[in-house]
Motif scaffolding. Structure first.
Motif, PDB file in Angstrom:
ATOM      1  N   ILE B 167       0.842  -1.205   0.000  1.00 26.74           N
ATOM      2  CA  ILE B 167       0.000   0.000   0.000  1.00 26.74           C
ATOM      3  C   ILE B 167       0.874   1.250   0.000  1.00 26.74           C
ATOM      4  CG2 ILE B 167      -1.660   1.320   1.355  1.00 26.74           C
ATOM      5  CD1 ILE B 167      -2.782  -1.363   2.320  1.00 26.74           C
ATOM      6  N   VAL B 168       1.893   1.233   0.879  1.00 29.65           N
ATOM      7  CA  VAL B 168       2.795   2.379   0.985  1.00 29.65           C
ATOM      8  C   VAL B 168       3.502   2.616  -0.341  1.00 29.65           C
ATOM      9  CG1 VAL B 168       4.999   3.066   2.014  1.00 29.65           C
ATOM     10  CG2 VAL B 168       3.124   2.300   3.473  1.00 29.65           C
ATOM     11  N   LEU B 169       3.936   1.524  -1.016  1.00 27.53           N
ATOM     12  CA  LEU B 169       4.687   1.668  -2.259  1.00 27.53           C
ATOM     13  C   LEU B 169       3.803   2.113  -3.420  1.00 27.53           C
ATOM     14  CD1 LEU B 169       7.311  -1.191  -2.240  1.00 27.53           C
ATOM     15  CD2 LEU B 169       7.709   1.261  -2.349  1.00 27.53           C
ATOM     16  N   VAL B 170       2.514   1.844  -3.336  1.00 22.36           N
ATOM     17  CA  VAL B 170       1.597   2.347  -4.367  1.00 22.36           C
ATOM     18  C   VAL B 170       1.271   3.811  -4.093  1.00 22.36           C
ATOM     19  CG1 VAL B 170      -0.741   2.183  -5.278  1.00 22.36           C
ATOM     20  CG2 VAL B 170       0.592   0.115  -4.907  1.00 22.36           C
ATOM     21  N   LEU B 171       1.106   4.119  -2.787  1.00 21.92           N
ATOM     22  CA  LEU B 171       0.667   5.449  -2.378  1.00 21.92           C
ATOM     23  C   LEU B 171       1.765   6.499  -2.547  1.00 21.92           C
ATOM     24  CD1 LEU B 171      -1.961   6.364  -0.990  1.00 21.92           C
ATOM     25  CD2 LEU B 171      -0.661   6.347   1.133  1.00 21.92           C
ATOM     26  N   SER B 172       3.005   6.118  -2.203  1.00 18.39           N
ATOM     27  CA  SER B 172       4.089   7.102  -2.143  1.00 18.39           C
ATOM     28  C   SER B 172       4.353   7.776  -3.479  1.00 18.39           C
ATOM     29  CB  SER B 172       5.356   6.427  -1.613  1.00 18.39           C
ATOM     30  OG  SER B 172       5.116   5.897  -0.346  1.00 18.39           O
ATOM     31  N   PRO B 173       4.562   7.019  -4.584  1.00 20.24           N
ATOM     32  CA  PRO B 173       4.808   7.721  -5.847  1.00 20.24           C
ATOM     33  C   PRO B 173       3.636   8.588  -6.273  1.00 20.24           C
ATOM     34  CG  PRO B 173       4.612   5.345  -6.177  1.00 20.24           C
ATOM     35  CD  PRO B 173       4.671   5.571  -4.725  1.00 20.24           C
ATOM     36  N   PRO B 189      11.374   8.215  -1.304  1.00 24.34           N
ATOM     37  CA  PRO B 189      11.639   7.748   0.068  1.00 24.34           C
ATOM     38  C   PRO B 189      11.002   8.658   1.125  1.00 24.34           C
ATOM     39  CG  PRO B 189      13.608   7.519  -1.245  1.00 24.34           C
ATOM     40  CD  PRO B 189      12.612   8.223  -2.113  1.00 24.34           C
ATOM     41  N   LYS B 190      11.079   9.980   0.901  1.00 25.90           N
ATOM     42  CA  LYS B 190      10.421  10.913   1.823  1.00 25.90           C
ATOM     43  C   LYS B 190       8.907  10.670   1.821  1.00 25.90           C
ATOM     44  CE  LYS B 190      11.924  14.841   4.005  1.00 25.90           C
ATOM     45  NZ  LYS B 190      13.301  15.252   4.262  1.00 25.90           N
ATOM     46  N   SER B 191       8.378  10.392   0.649  1.00 26.41           N
ATOM     47  CA  SER B 191       6.953  10.139   0.502  1.00 26.41           C
ATOM     48  C   SER B 191       6.572   8.849   1.242  1.00 26.41           C
ATOM     49  CB  SER B 191       6.616  10.043  -0.987  1.00 26.41           C
ATOM     50  OG  SER B 191       5.251  10.188  -1.217  1.00 26.41           O
ATOM     51  N   ILE B 192       7.488   7.872   1.217  1.00 25.97           N
ATOM     52  CA  ILE B 192       7.253   6.621   1.955  1.00 25.97           C
ATOM     53  C   ILE B 192       7.202   6.902   3.460  1.00 25.97           C
ATOM     54  CG2 ILE B 192       8.338   4.420   2.622  1.00 25.97           C
ATOM     55  CD1 ILE B 192       9.295   4.166  -0.248  1.00 25.97           C
ATOM     56  N   TYR B 193       8.165   7.724   3.915  1.00 28.60           N
ATOM     57  CA  TYR B 193       8.195   8.134   5.324  1.00 28.60           C
ATOM     58  C   TYR B 193       6.865   8.788   5.706  1.00 28.60           C
ATOM     59  CZ  TYR B 193       9.367  11.244   9.240  1.00 28.60           C
ATOM     60  OH  TYR B 193       9.350  11.935  10.413  1.00 28.60           O
ATOM     61  N   TRP B 194       6.375   9.695   4.839  1.00 34.19           N
ATOM     62  CA  TRP B 194       5.085  10.334   5.097  1.00 34.19           C
ATOM     63  C   TRP B 194       3.961   9.291   5.174  1.00 34.19           C
ATOM     64  CZ3 TRP B 194       0.770  10.005   1.992  1.00 34.19           C
ATOM     65  CH2 TRP B 194      -0.339  10.748   2.439  1.00 34.19           C
ATOM     66  N   ALA B 195       3.974   8.346   4.217  1.00 35.56           N
ATOM     67  CA  ALA B 195       2.905   7.351   4.165  1.00 35.56           C
ATOM     68  C   ALA B 195       2.882   6.511   5.437  1.00 35.56           C
ATOM     69  CB  ALA B 195       3.074   6.468   2.941  1.00 35.56           C
ATOM     70  N   ILE B 196       4.073   6.134   5.932  1.00 34.02           N
ATOM     71  CA  ILE B 196       4.117   5.315   7.153  1.00 34.02           C
ATOM     72  C   ILE B 196       3.656   6.138   8.351  1.00 34.02           C
ATOM     73  CG2 ILE B 196       5.661   4.105   8.759  1.00 34.02           C
ATOM     74  CD1 ILE B 196       7.201   3.126   6.315  1.00 34.02           C
TER      75      ILE B 196
ATOM     76  N   ILE C  49      15.209   5.534  -4.957  1.00 33.90           N
ATOM     77  CA  ILE C  49      16.291   6.450  -4.556  1.00 33.90           C
ATOM     78  C   ILE C  49      16.662   7.388  -5.691  1.00 33.90           C
ATOM     79  CG2 ILE C  49      17.194   4.869  -2.795  1.00 33.90           C
ATOM     80  CD1 ILE C  49      19.482   4.233  -4.725  1.00 33.90           C
ATOM     81  N   ASP C  50      16.302   7.044  -6.938  1.00 38.74           N
ATOM     82  CA  ASP C  50      16.611   7.932  -8.070  1.00 38.74           C
ATOM     83  C   ASP C  50      15.863   9.259  -7.944  1.00 38.74           C
ATOM     84  OD1 ASP C  50      17.946   8.528 -10.403  1.00 38.74           O
ATOM     85  OD2 ASP C  50      16.239   7.960 -11.657  1.00 38.74           O
ATOM     86  N   THR C  51      14.768   9.268  -7.144  1.00 40.81           N
ATOM     87  CA  THR C  51      14.022  10.517  -6.992  1.00 40.81           C
ATOM     88  C   THR C  51      14.640  11.440  -5.949  1.00 40.81           C
ATOM     89  OG1 THR C  51      12.520   9.564  -5.353  1.00 40.81           O
ATOM     90  CG2 THR C  51      11.833   9.436  -7.652  1.00 40.81           C
ATOM     91  N   VAL C  52      15.622  10.913  -5.183  1.00 41.49           N
ATOM     92  CA  VAL C  52      16.330  11.774  -4.231  1.00 41.49           C
ATOM     93  C   VAL C  52      17.308  12.636  -5.029  1.00 41.49           C
ATOM     94  CG1 VAL C  52      17.783  11.846  -2.185  1.00 41.49           C
ATOM     95  CG2 VAL C  52      16.107  10.003  -2.455  1.00 41.49           C
ATOM     96  N   GLU C  53      17.135  13.948  -4.935  1.00 42.35           N
ATOM     97  CA  GLU C  53      17.911  14.902  -5.744  1.00 42.35           C
ATOM     98  C   GLU C  53      19.410  14.610  -5.693  1.00 42.35           C
ATOM     99  OE1 GLU C  53      17.498  17.334  -8.577  1.00 42.35           O
ATOM    100  OE2 GLU C  53      15.769  17.216  -7.245  1.00 42.35           O
ATOM    101  N   SER C  54      19.969  14.519  -4.473  1.00 45.74           N
ATOM    102  CA  SER C  54      21.418  14.390  -4.323  1.00 45.74           C
ATOM    103  C   SER C  54      21.928  13.087  -4.930  1.00 45.74           C
ATOM    104  CB  SER C  54      21.799  14.482  -2.839  1.00 45.74           C
ATOM    105  OG  SER C  54      21.141  13.458  -2.119  1.00 45.74           O
ATOM    106  N   ILE C  55      21.155  12.001  -4.758  1.00 47.23           N
ATOM    107  CA  ILE C  55      21.589  10.716  -5.303  1.00 47.23           C
ATOM    108  C   ILE C  55      21.498  10.741  -6.829  1.00 47.23           C
ATOM    109  CG2 ILE C  55      20.975   8.265  -5.486  1.00 47.23           C
ATOM    110  CD1 ILE C  55      20.200   8.404  -2.508  1.00 47.23           C
ATOM    111  N   HIS C  56      20.440  11.364  -7.348  1.00 48.41           N
ATOM    112  CA  HIS C  56      20.269  11.431  -8.799  1.00 48.41           C
ATOM    113  C   HIS C  56      21.431  12.201  -9.440  1.00 48.41           C
ATOM    114  CE1 HIS C  56      18.187  11.439 -12.620  1.00 48.41           C
ATOM    115  NE2 HIS C  56      18.367  12.748 -12.714  1.00 48.41           N
ATOM    116  N   ALA C  57      21.830  13.298  -8.800  1.00 48.38           N
ATOM    117  CA  ALA C  57      22.914  14.120  -9.332  1.00 48.38           C
ATOM    118  C   ALA C  57      24.223  13.333  -9.369  1.00 48.38           C
ATOM    119  CB  ALA C  57      23.064  15.381  -8.478  1.00 48.38           C
TER     120      ALA C  57
END
Lengths: 279, 279, 279, 279
Positions: B167-173, B189-196, C49-57
């Motif tokens: 659910i989290v992985l569908v919701l986050s993106p 990943p930040k979005s995943i943190y928010w979802a949890i 992790i590709d969506t994390v700005e610093s990692i993508h750069a």
């Protein structure tokens, strides 16, 4: 202070008063209870709203007058209870006797200790009279059931708190090292506060992880914590279910009068005699 | 390091010490346990409050002295345990043996690794000694019941976490696309943190949806998440209920083999024959 | 696209491949499953992790290379599945066939739709491959039990959501009028968002009541909401309890083989023949 | 307003209309219900989104037109209901009769009370028509089960709220004294609001303890509160479990009177005699 056990010597007034004040079966007794409880609630609300700055400025004097009115009322009631109790000394030392005394004392203390330092504390001590409402529980058998369920689960809930404590104590120093004082985790006790706020799902948000590692650990904590915190609910549910089942089972043994037999029991499990079928 | 199994050759002092240190039935053994646990709690509290800046500045020296006092005490205790154990080698490799060793090591390590980088970590490693308190669980049979309930539910709770992950992985993106970096959803990943944070109902509020669509999705998430998160509670409740029932199930009728009699039952409630007393 | 049902005509390679790819009983089949699932997890983490700005750069190019590596791998796997399936057409239209196809398509689509508008969406569509992990559920019977419990409770949970909706719809306009746009309740939909955040105990704190009346209503909402939100837990717990009881009861009728009899049943409730006692 | 009980005198149109409007068994009746409910939902959504500033500015006129369209529709429906009811007077005084009237009144009131002060309130009163959806509950037997479980638990949940009230009333003055107005605890009522936000684990974070002592008390409150708040879940779970069991209990064996047979059981599992089919 001599205990009087011989009801024959008592005056009719005292008997009448006792039936009003202590009985819960008569209409007068219930009416008295109702009036006292309404007075308590009003008096408690007075203390509460008196701490609101704007209300205190505007209605401070009226509140003080009403407060003294209730104090005098409660003092008279306490005196009457002492007077008409079969055993004033035992009443005075009982839980409700002490609560009744404590509900009038603070107001009088305020006269003798007028220092500003004590005023706030004394005013708040008046709230103690809210415990008098506990007498209401006499009317509710449900309170006993819930209390029994809680007490039955006491040791299990202690084990649960112990486990939460361990998780919190492992988690807190880790978050303290990972996040550090710069992100609000200024000390391990603060980190413990954060861990409890997180694990109980309260989540104020006054301290939150800022680093990616911290947020990852926090995410796992929330999920883990949620599973673990489901335990008290599970314990209590099982206990309440047991207690409700016990109080509901109406199959009574006609020989030894033991109640609470299981639905499919054929024989009484105390005296061994045959149980009759339901319906 | 030779294992000694012949108690006849042991000195009386060693036998006496063993009964004090390892036994939980004797008064001396319980008293010893109590003293050790109090020392552990005090020592852990010392480590905790030492990280508070103001306390460290004021009482840092006293805390260090007390810390060394407890370290020496625990070292002596560890030596005594090794000395009087029937099998020192097996004790040393046991869970509690390793925990006991780890509870003194960090303090000594700090002498040899005085670099500022390690200090904080080493100081915190001392908290490891809290796990020694787990020995307390010997006194509580409830711990076993809860652990059995948790382990029984292990696979179910794994399935639950797996579903939450999906659910989290569908919701986050989705939220990452809807809200975007401007509203705090800087990466998935930040979005995943928010979802949890949202799905566990912690709700810090450090990242919240700002757009109408985001708030709508978030609202559905909360309601959906709440129903789904009710599952671990359901699983654990059912497990605890089972385990509580099982611990009652030990009383079996020898005539008709019916199990599950209540603790104080005298007769089987199916066939009416006499039940034997427990113990 | 002709369906081939005659295994005699198949090449040994195809038979061997099919056993590896579709079987879960052989060691090779399990090993293949494990490798695929690890690839899925790695590939999903890459997208995240590709969506994390610093990692993508910093690692953007390596991630892209790895992403193409996984895409080619999954394409080959999809081809092999189509090749060695007993019925390629049916596989292609099955849930997992579509998911397998969707897990490679977005990467190829990105080649033909290079516009910046689509890039983000297409990159995120790759996450769709996470659903392939659902195949794991084959190994877990617990998933079925939880799903059955959820489906059994479906209508009850719908009634619950309906009640929450009504409470929210009564509460929201009241809070909108009481608090008003000045305190963050800018519209009724916003007020609904607040009500759901509050009633699910998420409590972000981005919108909070500021007036005394608003805080009073909010307090009652929390207490009321908490009691009401206990319902899904109750529903699910009862359902899980039922399902666990059903799957656990091992009393089988020797005549008609019906399992799942109650603990105290004397006769089979399907065919009426006598059940043997346990133990 | 004379009640008409003699169906022989009724016109065929009225009979036809009554079957469409009041019946839930015929296809026409269900279709009518569906159309009305869709109208209600659309009309409620109109009122909700009309409060969004940007939507009101842009589509205000269209919304007003649609609102009047629905109002006229509902007025006609109300008239038809009065006309074809067997007893218009009884319908008019029934719960749904009053709700149906209240769902059209506010729009007409707005014509006579055009003052800006009333506009908002009147517009929101239109939301009252959402209660008409409650008629849907006729289709769901689950609603009755949940309602019975809630009502069965009513007194227990009252006892629980009473306990929470006492805890909150003890906690609030303590936090008010410990934290003080400087940290947001400006009065005891505010402190009560904080206590409820904390104990229900909502945790907005608009008021949080800042002092070490305050945070310590808050931590204990959260843990204590969580255990106590597990009680309504426990009560409701036990009640729902009971109700679900009761709905299964309707199958009774006529020979031995054992109740609680499963839905598809053919024979009594206690005495082995044939069970009669349901219905």
């Amino acid at each position: 202070m001599v205990e009087q056990h011989t009801p024959a010597q008592e005056s009719p007034l005292r008997l009448k008063l006792r039936s009003i004040i202590f009985d819960t079966d008569t209409a007068a007794g219930r009416y008295f209870d109702l009036v006292v409880i309404l007075c308590i609630i009003c008096s408690v609300i007075l203390v509460l709203i008196d701490t609101v700055e704007s209300i205190h400025a505007k209605y401070g004097f009226i509140i003080q007058v009403l407060e003294w009115f209730f104090t005098v009322m409660f003092t008279i009631e306490y005196g009457l209870r002492l007077y008409c109790s079969t055993s004033p000394w035992r009443y005075g030392r009982s839980f409700y006797g002490i609560v009744d005394l404590l509900s009038v004392l603070p107001s009088y203390l305020a006269l003798f200790l007028p220092g500003a330092n004590f005023t706030l504390i004394i005013r708040i001590l008046r709230l103690f009279r809210i415990f008098r409402i506990l007498k209401l529980l006499r009317y509710l058998s449900e309170g006993t059931l819930l209390l029994r369920a809680l007490m039955q689960s006491g040791r299990k809930i202690f084990v649960f708190f112990f486990s939460v404590l361990l998780i919190v104590l492992v988690l807190s120093p880790v978050m303290y090292v990972v996040e550090g004082p710069a992100n609000g985790f200024t000390s391990i006790p603060k980190s413990i506060y954060w861990a409890i706020v997180t694990i109980t799902t309260v989540g104020y948000g006054d301290i939150t992880p800022k680093t990616v590692l911290g947020q990852t650990i926090a995410s796992f904590t929330m999920l883990l914590g949620y599973s673990i915190i489901a335990i008290p609910t599970g314990i209590l549910t099982a206990s309440i279910h047991n207690e409700m089942g016990r109080s509901r089972n109406s199959r009574v043994c006609h020989t030894c009068k033991k109640a609470g037999h299981e639905q499919y029991a054929n024989f009484c499990d105390r005296c061994g005699s045959k149980l009759e079928l339901e319906g």
